[in-house]
Design a protein around this motif. Structure first.
Motif, mmCIF file in Angstrom:
data_model
loop_
_atom_site.group_PDB
_atom_site.id
_atom_site.type_symbol
_atom_site.label_atom_id
_atom_site.label_comp_id
_atom_site.label_asym_id
_atom_site.label_seq_id
_atom_site.Cartn_x
_atom_site.Cartn_y
_atom_site.Cartn_z
ATOM 1 N N ASN A 93 39.561 38.787 37.441
ATOM 2 C CA ASN A 93 39.380 40.150 36.946
ATOM 3 C C ASN A 93 39.293 40.165 35.427
ATOM 4 N N ASP A 94 38.233 40.792 34.908
ATOM 5 C CA ASP A 94 38.082 40.996 33.467
ATOM 6 C C ASP A 94 38.817 42.278 33.094
ATOM 7 N N THR A 95 39.855 42.165 32.268
ATOM 8 C CA THR A 95 40.666 43.317 31.890
ATOM 9 C C THR A 95 40.057 44.102 30.734
ATOM 10 N N GLY A 96 38.990 43.538 30.140
ATOM 11 C CA GLY A 96 38.390 44.157 28.973
ATOM 12 C C GLY A 96 38.677 43.396 27.700
ATOM 13 N N THR A 97 39.838 42.752 27.651
ATOM 14 C CA THR A 97 40.206 41.936 26.489
ATOM 15 C C THR A 97 40.402 40.471 26.856
ATOM 16 N N SER A 98 40.655 40.202 28.130
ATOM 17 C CA SER A 98 40.829 38.832 28.626
ATOM 18 C C SER A 98 40.539 38.832 30.123
ATOM 19 N N VAL A 99 40.786 37.695 30.744
ATOM 20 C CA VAL A 99 40.519 37.566 32.184
ATOM 21 C C VAL A 99 41.782 37.082 32.883
ATOM 22 N N THR A 100 42.091 37.695 34.018
ATOM 23 C CA THR A 100 43.198 37.205 34.839
ATOM 24 C C THR A 100 42.617 36.447 36.031
ATOM 25 N N TYR B 105 47.008 33.162 36.092
ATOM 26 C CA TYR B 105 46.585 32.668 34.782
ATOM 27 C C TYR B 105 45.880 33.777 34.007
ATOM 28 N N THR B 106 45.825 33.589 32.683
ATOM 29 C CA THR B 106 44.972 34.415 31.836
ATOM 30 C C THR B 106 44.132 33.501 30.969
ATOM 31 N N ALA B 107 42.974 34.011 30.563
ATOM 32 C CA ALA B 107 42.074 33.223 29.722
ATOM 33 C C ALA B 107 41.229 34.144 28.865
ATOM 34 N N SER B 108 40.750 33.590 27.764
ATOM 35 C CA SER B 108 39.830 34.352 26.913
ATOM 36 C C SER B 108 38.466 34.458 27.567
ATOM 37 N N LYS B 109 38.044 33.369 28.229
ATOM 38 C CA LYS B 109 36.755 33.347 28.924
ATOM 39 C C LYS B 109 36.883 32.516 30.186
ATOM 40 N N VAL B 110 36.145 32.944 31.221
ATOM 41 C CA VAL B 110 36.172 32.255 32.514
ATOM 42 C C VAL B 110 34.759 31.955 32.962
ATOM 43 N N PHE B 111 34.581 30.763 33.524
ATOM 44 C CA PHE B 111 33.291 30.343 34.084
ATOM 45 C C PHE B 111 33.510 30.133 35.577
ATOM 46 N N ASN B 112 32.875 30.973 36.364
ATOM 47 C CA ASN B 112 33.182 31.049 37.791
ATOM 48 C C ASN B 112 32.021 30.514 38.624
ATOM 49 N N SER B 113 32.271 29.477 39.420
ATOM 50 C CA SER B 113 31.228 28.925 40.287
ATOM 51 C C SER B 113 31.461 29.232 41.761
ATOM 52 N N ILE B 114 32.353 30.174 42.051
ATOM 53 C CA ILE B 114 32.573 30.578 43.444
ATOM 54 C C ILE B 114 31.407 31.462 43.875
ATOM 55 N N PHE B 115 30.685 30.997 44.870
ATOM 56 C CA PHE B 115 29.461 31.695 45.282
ATOM 57 C C PHE B 115 29.756 32.756 46.327
ATOM 58 N N ASN B 116 29.103 33.921 46.171
ATOM 59 C CA ASN B 116 29.262 35.021 47.109
ATOM 60 C C ASN B 116 27.890 35.646 47.347
ATOM 61 N N LEU B 117 27.398 35.537 48.576
ATOM 62 C CA LEU B 117 26.068 36.045 48.910
ATOM 63 C C LEU B 117 26.098 37.503 49.380
ATOM 64 N N LYS B 118 27.277 38.077 49.531
ATOM 65 C CA LYS B 118 27.384 39.413 50.123
ATOM 66 C C LYS B 118 26.640 40.465 49.315
ATOM 67 N N GLU B 119 26.795 40.428 47.979
ATOM 68 C CA GLU B 119 26.140 41.445 47.144
ATOM 69 C C GLU B 119 24.623 41.356 47.255
ATOM 70 N N ALA B 120 24.104 40.127 47.290
ATOM 71 C CA ALA B 120 22.659 39.950 47.405
ATOM 72 C C ALA B 120 22.142 40.497 48.729
ATOM 73 N N LYS B 121 22.920 40.349 49.783
ATOM 74 C CA LYS B 121 22.491 40.813 51.093
ATOM 75 C C LYS B 121 22.570 42.324 51.253
ATOM 76 N N LYS B 122 23.294 43.000 50.353
ATOM 77 C CA LYS B 122 23.422 44.450 50.444
ATOM 78 C C LYS B 122 22.165 45.176 49.970
ATOM 79 N N GLN B 123 21.345 44.509 49.159
ATOM 80 C CA GLN B 123 20.179 45.150 48.581
ATOM 81 C C GLN B 123 18.904 44.734 49.321
#
Length: 385
Positions: free
Chosen positions: A122-129, A137-155
């Motif tokens: 989750n991006d809180t606006g100032t960092s990421v949880t 964890y918290t971080a200044s920036k996150v690089f996410n490779s978890i793939f999710n096809l659900k959003e693509a299939k909705k359109q």
């Protein structure tokens, strides 16, 4: 004490995650920044095989287990063998890549690797949880490779297909393979209303990776893939006795859906999760390798992560082909037969590498079945109005 805040968190120790982690570890700019790599799997098995083509030597050559300069294309009525030099078609086994990259990262003083399953980002606006099954964890920036096809299939604006496959690495009791030639696509198998082909990587004259691959919307029961492989071995390879050494399976999205729209100022989706796999082919390894240096430079310039984009004119070509495969999936073999009949494989590979000029683009496109593509282009243009 278990550190819970990092400058950067990389979620996923696959190709994209490890390439990015190593690039950061080898760049002095990041030497005083803390980096965490998270993955639920310890990467101790050969779970996939990556293939790509390039001219001459490349950065992954120490990991290449086999390479070829001959490819074979088999259509329903034709069979052609091509020399692709100066290109070579190269193969990297997943386990070799993981072992080398994890070893290189092991002694990086500012990088931690932890085996935890990520549950929420989750991006809180100032960092990421980042919540895992073990820590928050918290971080200044996150690089996410978890793939999710659900959003693509909705359109419905962009077609969504999948390249799905099951492969067996087999060893036969006698020589049945041409060890010098990759069978890039063999459409002689029954199509059954889809785009289906066999893909064969010979490791020797009696050992090869044989994959049954589909470009289609829906997955099949596993036994269907395996029965197709068994039939192919019996009918096309002369019924040799064989043992299965390794098995692999996978599915890769084939869509021009804009996965990058889910990026935020502090979260960048990478690899397949970021839409980095080439939509028309599913190839992701080299496209990812080419994007990593761009990401590194954008980070050093302080660009917001949601401003990092890779869309170019080739995206429109990919969209046109996917429209054809989506609406006329049973005719996919005709598209590829026409392409390999009318265009040199070197030109095709250069085009797929997105290194052609506009004139060269048009020559490749002109090699496709014109009536189908003209109708699809008209429908796409009408859709946009």
């Amino acid at each position: 004490m278990n550190k819970l805040h990092f400058d950067y968190i990389i979620i996923g120790a696959g190709a994209a995650g490890l390439m990015l982690a190593r690039a950061m570890a080898e760049d002095a700019y990041f030497s005083n920044m803390s980096i965490l790599v998270l993955d639920k799997d310890q990467k101790k098995e050969n779970d996939r095989t990556w293939c790509f083509w390039e001219k001459g030597p490349g950065q992954f050559d120490p990991l290449v287990s086999r390479s070829w300069d001959q490819i074979c294309f088999k259509g329903r009525k034709t069979s052609e063998q091509f020399n692709i030099a100066p290109y070579r078609y190269k193969m990297v086994r997943g386990i070799d890549f993981y072992t080398e990259y994890l070893k290189a990262l092991k002694n990086t003083h500012n990088l931690d690797l932890r085996y935890e399953e990520v549950i929420e980002v989750n991006d809180t606006g100032t960092s990421v949880t980042v919540k895992t099954d073990q820590n928050d964890y918290t971080a200044s920036k996150v690089f996410n490779s978890i793939f999710n096809l659900k959003e693509a299939k909705k359109q419905t604006k962009y077609p969504v297909l999948q390249q799905h496959f099951v492969g067996w690495r087999i060893k036969t009791d006698r020589p049945v393979f041409n060890s010098e030639t990759v069978t890039y696509m063999d459409f002689s198998v029954p199509q059954k209303g889809n785009t289906r082909f066999m893909y064969l990587l010979p490791l020797s004259n009696n050992e090869a990776l044989v994959e049954y691959t589909l470009f289609s919307k829906d997955l099949l029961p596993r036994k269907v893939y395996e029965q197709a492989i068994e039939t192919y071995i019996d009918n096309k390879l002369g019924r040799p006795q064989y043992e299965i050494i390794e098995r692999e399976e996978g599915r890769i999205p084939m869509t021009c859906y804009d996965f990058a729209q889910h990026n935020t100022r502090h979260i960048l989706h990478i690899g397949t999760a970021g839409g980095w796999a080439k939509p028309s082919t599913g190839y992701a390894f080299m496209p990812t390798a080419k994007k990593i240096p761009i990401v590194i430079e954008d980070l050093k310039r302080g660009k917001p992560l949601n401003s990092i984009r890779f869309k170019n004119r080739f995206w429109y070509y990919d969209l046109l082909l996917l429209d054809v495969l989506f609406h006329h999936n049973q005719k996919g073999h005709l598209v590829f037969e026409s392409l390999f009949k009318n265009v040199s494989p070197r030109s095709i590979l250069k085009f797929l590498d997105e290194e052609t000029t506009l004139l060269e683009d048009l020559r490749v496109i002109w090699g496709c079945p014109k009536p189908i593509f003209i109708r699809i282009l008209g429908a796409r243009l009408q859709y946009r109005q």
